[in-house]
Design a protein around this motif. Structure first.
Motif, PDB file in Angstrom:
ATOM      1  N   THR A 150     -15.285 -15.822  -4.832  1.00  0.00           N
ATOM      2  CA  THR A 150     -15.211 -17.241  -4.470  1.00  0.00           C
ATOM      3  C   THR A 150     -14.454 -18.067  -5.503  1.00  0.00           C
ATOM      4  O   THR A 150     -14.355 -19.287  -5.369  1.00  0.00           O
ATOM      5  N   SER A 151     -13.925 -17.407  -6.518  1.00  0.00           N
ATOM      6  CA  SER A 151     -13.138 -18.111  -7.530  1.00  0.00           C
ATOM      7  C   SER A 151     -11.754 -18.437  -6.971  1.00  0.00           C
ATOM      8  O   SER A 151     -11.324 -17.863  -5.961  1.00  0.00           O
ATOM      9  N   PRO A 152     -11.039 -19.350  -7.608  1.00  0.00           N
ATOM     10  CA  PRO A 152      -9.701 -19.718  -7.104  1.00  0.00           C
ATOM     11  C   PRO A 152      -8.632 -18.654  -7.328  1.00  0.00           C
ATOM     12  O   PRO A 152      -7.461 -18.873  -7.024  1.00  0.00           O
ATOM     13  N   VAL A 153      -9.021 -17.511  -7.848  1.00  0.00           N
ATOM     14  CA  VAL A 153      -8.078 -16.413  -8.076  1.00  0.00           C
ATOM     15  C   VAL A 153      -7.942 -15.608  -6.788  1.00  0.00           C
ATOM     16  O   VAL A 153      -8.932 -15.300  -6.122  1.00  0.00           O
ATOM     17  N   GLY A 154      -6.710 -15.270  -6.423  1.00  0.00           N
ATOM     18  CA  GLY A 154      -6.473 -14.497  -5.209  1.00  0.00           C
ATOM     19  C   GLY A 154      -6.894 -13.049  -5.353  1.00  0.00           C
ATOM     20  O   GLY A 154      -7.040 -12.522  -6.460  1.00  0.00           O
ATOM     21  N   ILE A 155      -7.082 -12.385  -4.221  1.00  0.00           N
ATOM     22  CA  ILE A 155      -7.472 -10.973  -4.209  1.00  0.00           C
ATOM     23  C   ILE A 155      -6.458 -10.100  -4.950  1.00  0.00           C
ATOM     24  O   ILE A 155      -6.846  -9.245  -5.765  1.00  0.00           O
ATOM     25  N   PRO A 156      -5.150 -10.266  -4.711  1.00  0.00           N
ATOM     26  CA  PRO A 156      -4.183  -9.432  -5.455  1.00  0.00           C
ATOM     27  C   PRO A 156      -4.306  -9.592  -6.966  1.00  0.00           C
ATOM     28  O   PRO A 156      -4.188  -8.611  -7.708  1.00  0.00           O
ATOM     29  N   SER A 157      -4.566 -10.793  -7.435  1.00  0.00           N
ATOM     30  CA  SER A 157      -4.709 -11.028  -8.875  1.00  0.00           C
ATOM     31  C   SER A 157      -5.955 -10.346  -9.421  1.00  0.00           C
ATOM     32  O   SER A 157      -5.947  -9.810 -10.539  1.00  0.00           O
ATOM     33  N   ILE A 158      -7.024 -10.342  -8.634  1.00  0.00           N
ATOM     34  CA  ILE A 158      -8.255  -9.672  -9.060  1.00  0.00           C
ATOM     35  C   ILE A 158      -8.029  -8.167  -9.188  1.00  0.00           C
ATOM     36  O   ILE A 158      -8.385  -7.550 -10.190  1.00  0.00           O
ATOM     37  N   VAL A 159      -7.419  -7.601  -8.152  1.00  0.00           N
ATOM     38  CA  VAL A 159      -7.186  -6.149  -8.142  1.00  0.00           C
ATOM     39  C   VAL A 159      -6.240  -5.757  -9.270  1.00  0.00           C
ATOM     40  O   VAL A 159      -6.509  -4.808 -10.024  1.00  0.00           O
ATOM     41  N   LEU A 160      -5.133  -6.476  -9.414  1.00  0.00           N
ATOM     42  CA  LEU A 160      -4.151  -6.130 -10.438  1.00  0.00           C
ATOM     43  C   LEU A 160      -4.699  -6.364 -11.843  1.00  0.00           C
ATOM     44  O   LEU A 160      -4.410  -5.585 -12.763  1.00  0.00           O
ATOM     45  N   GLY A 161      -5.489  -7.424 -12.023  1.00  0.00           N
ATOM     46  CA  GLY A 161      -6.066  -7.678 -13.339  1.00  0.00           C
ATOM     47  C   GLY A 161      -6.968  -6.544 -13.792  1.00  0.00           C
ATOM     48  O   GLY A 161      -6.881  -6.078 -14.934  1.00  0.00           O
ATOM     49  N   LYS A 162      -7.822  -6.076 -12.896  1.00  0.00           N
ATOM     50  CA  LYS A 162      -8.712  -4.962 -13.232  1.00  0.00           C
ATOM     51  C   LYS A 162      -7.935  -3.655 -13.399  1.00  0.00           C
ATOM     52  O   LYS A 162      -8.231  -2.844 -14.289  1.00  0.00           O
ATOM     53  N   TYR A 163      -6.952  -3.461 -12.533  1.00  0.00           N
ATOM     54  CA  TYR A 163      -6.181  -2.218 -12.601  1.00  0.00           C
ATOM     55  C   TYR A 163      -5.360  -2.145 -13.891  1.00  0.00           C
ATOM     56  O   TYR A 163      -5.345  -1.106 -14.561  1.00  0.00           O
ATOM     57  N   PHE A 164      -4.697  -3.224 -14.259  1.00  0.00           N
ATOM     58  CA  PHE A 164      -3.884  -3.222 -15.477  1.00  0.00           C
ATOM     59  C   PHE A 164      -4.755  -3.075 -16.719  1.00  0.00           C
ATOM     60  O   PHE A 164      -4.311  -2.518 -17.732  1.00  0.00           O
ATOM     61  N   ALA A 165      -5.979  -3.561 -16.668  1.00  0.00           N
ATOM     62  CA  ALA A 165      -6.895  -3.375 -17.796  1.00  0.00           C
ATOM     63  C   ALA A 165      -7.214  -1.893 -17.990  1.00  0.00           C
ATOM     64  O   ALA A 165      -7.252  -1.394 -19.126  1.00  0.00           O
ATOM     65  N   GLN A 166      -7.429  -1.190 -16.879  1.00  0.00           N
ATOM     66  CA  GLN A 166      -7.672   0.251 -16.969  1.00  0.00           C
ATOM     67  C   GLN A 166      -6.432   0.993 -17.470  1.00  0.00           C
ATOM     68  O   GLN A 166      -6.526   1.927 -18.271  1.00  0.00           O
ATOM     69  N   LEU A 167      -5.268   0.557 -16.995  1.00  0.00           N
ATOM     70  CA  LEU A 167      -4.025   1.168 -17.462  1.00  0.00           C
ATOM     71  C   LEU A 167      -3.829   0.955 -18.957  1.00  0.00           C
ATOM     72  O   LEU A 167      -3.326   1.836 -19.659  1.00  0.00           O
ATOM     73  N   ALA A 168      -4.215  -0.221 -19.440  1.00  0.00           N
ATOM     74  CA  ALA A 168      -4.064  -0.514 -20.862  1.00  0.00           C
ATOM     75  C   ALA A 168      -4.905   0.439 -21.714  1.00  0.00           C
ATOM     76  O   ALA A 168      -4.457   0.918 -22.766  1.00  0.00           O
ATOM     77  N   VAL A 169      -6.125   0.723 -21.247  1.00  0.00           N
ATOM     78  CA  VAL A 169      -6.982   1.667 -21.972  1.00  0.00           C
ATOM     79  C   VAL A 169      -6.377   3.069 -21.933  1.00  0.00           C
ATOM     80  O   VAL A 169      -6.314   3.770 -22.955  1.00  0.00           O
TER      81      VAL A 169
END
Length: 287
Positions: free
Chosen positions: A82-101
């Motif tokens: 329900t935050s103002p962040v779009g679904i693509p941003s949520i998915v990519l933010g979490k995915y790129f965090a995993q990639l960074a690790v």
């Protein structure tokens, strides 16, 4: 997306998961590097990377299992959706965090070919092409795990389902041999795959009846095709298995054959499963 990325990266290193994943991957790469390259004075660094590809099946599901399952378990996914962040941003933010690790041990491994060059001639193009392929196949595995994590709120189920999916992809060549042999075990494998598909449908629809209906209808169709058109069925399914051979393009990277088709294949797998992750979240947002 930036805020989600920072939050996720911080969460991986607040607990032990990030450290364990980095340590495990780098430890196994170092082990095979020492055994294959330093002890036997072999310049073939790609072989050491290929030997550690099996480790991904055990380690990377631990990295992806908490991405969305933990949000659902802690009931924080509603705040996120329900935050103002779009679904693509949520998915990519979490995915790129995993990639960074995952990128940390891969980046550390970049030093290893340089160490080898001190003792003799080393093909840097072959070594770093193999490292790039290693990163791509790991990125594809993480995308699959992220998608599975979005389907459940139990991290253990997410881990086991991701491990099972990656194991099937890893053993796809053995499965293909089983199908081409034409023995009765092929039919059993078909039924297992059908059962997995039915479970996934049941999870997506949150309806046991829907999963059971998929299994029953699929079983009838499977029996008819297996009896009436076995050659057509096996040929069509083997072509499908080729697309599931997640680790086959990596073999080309290890063999020194840097192909654009392999890069496109991994990018396509990543895009497909991130899209499916977004669809699963979109469905949950409106239900």
């Amino acid at each position: 997306m930036k805020a989600i990325f920072k939050r996720e990266v911080k969460s991986y290193f607040t607990g032990m998961i990030g450290y364990v994943v980095i340590a495990a991957i780098f430890a196994f790469i170092s082990l095979y590097y020492t055994a294959n390259n330093l002890v036997y004075a072999s310049p073939d660094f790609a072989t050491a990377l290929y030997s550690t590809s099996l480790v991904m099946l055990f380690v990377l599901p631990a990295l992806s299992m908490r991405s969305f399952a933990d949000e659902r378990r802690n009931k924080t996914d509603q705040l996120l959706l329900t935050s103002p962040v779009g679904i693509p941003s949520i998915v990519l933010g979490k995915y790129f965090a995993q990639l960074a690790v995952f990128a940390v041990p891969v980046a550390a491994a970049c030093v290893m070919p340089l160490i080898l060059s001190l003792f003799g001639s080393v093909s840097f193009l072959s070594c770093y092409a193999a490292l790039f392929g290693y990163f791509l196949v790991g990125a594809a595995c993480i995308a699959i795990g992220t998608c599975i994590s979005a389907l459940t709120e139990n991290q253990i189920i997410s881990y086991l389902a991701t491990f099972g999916a990656l194991l099937v992809c890893y053993m796809i060549n053995s499965i293909q041999t089983l199908f081409t042999s034409g023995n009765t075990m092929a039919f059993i494998v078909f039924c297992v795959i059908l059962a997995v598909a039915a479970v996934l449908v049941g999870l997506l629809c949150k309806n046991v009846t829907a999963g059971s209906a998929v299994f029953c209808v699929g079983a009838v169709v499977l029996v008819l095709l297996f009896k009436l058109r076995p050659a057509w069925l096996l040929t069509a399914f083997n072509q499908g298995l080729d697309a599931l051979a997640l680790f086959d393009p990596f073999i080309e990277f290890v063999s020194g054959m840097f192909t654009l088709s392999g890069v496109i294949y991994y990018l396509s797998v990543i895009a497909l499963f991130l899209f499916l992750t977004g669809q699963a979240l979109e469905r949950r947002r409106w239900n």
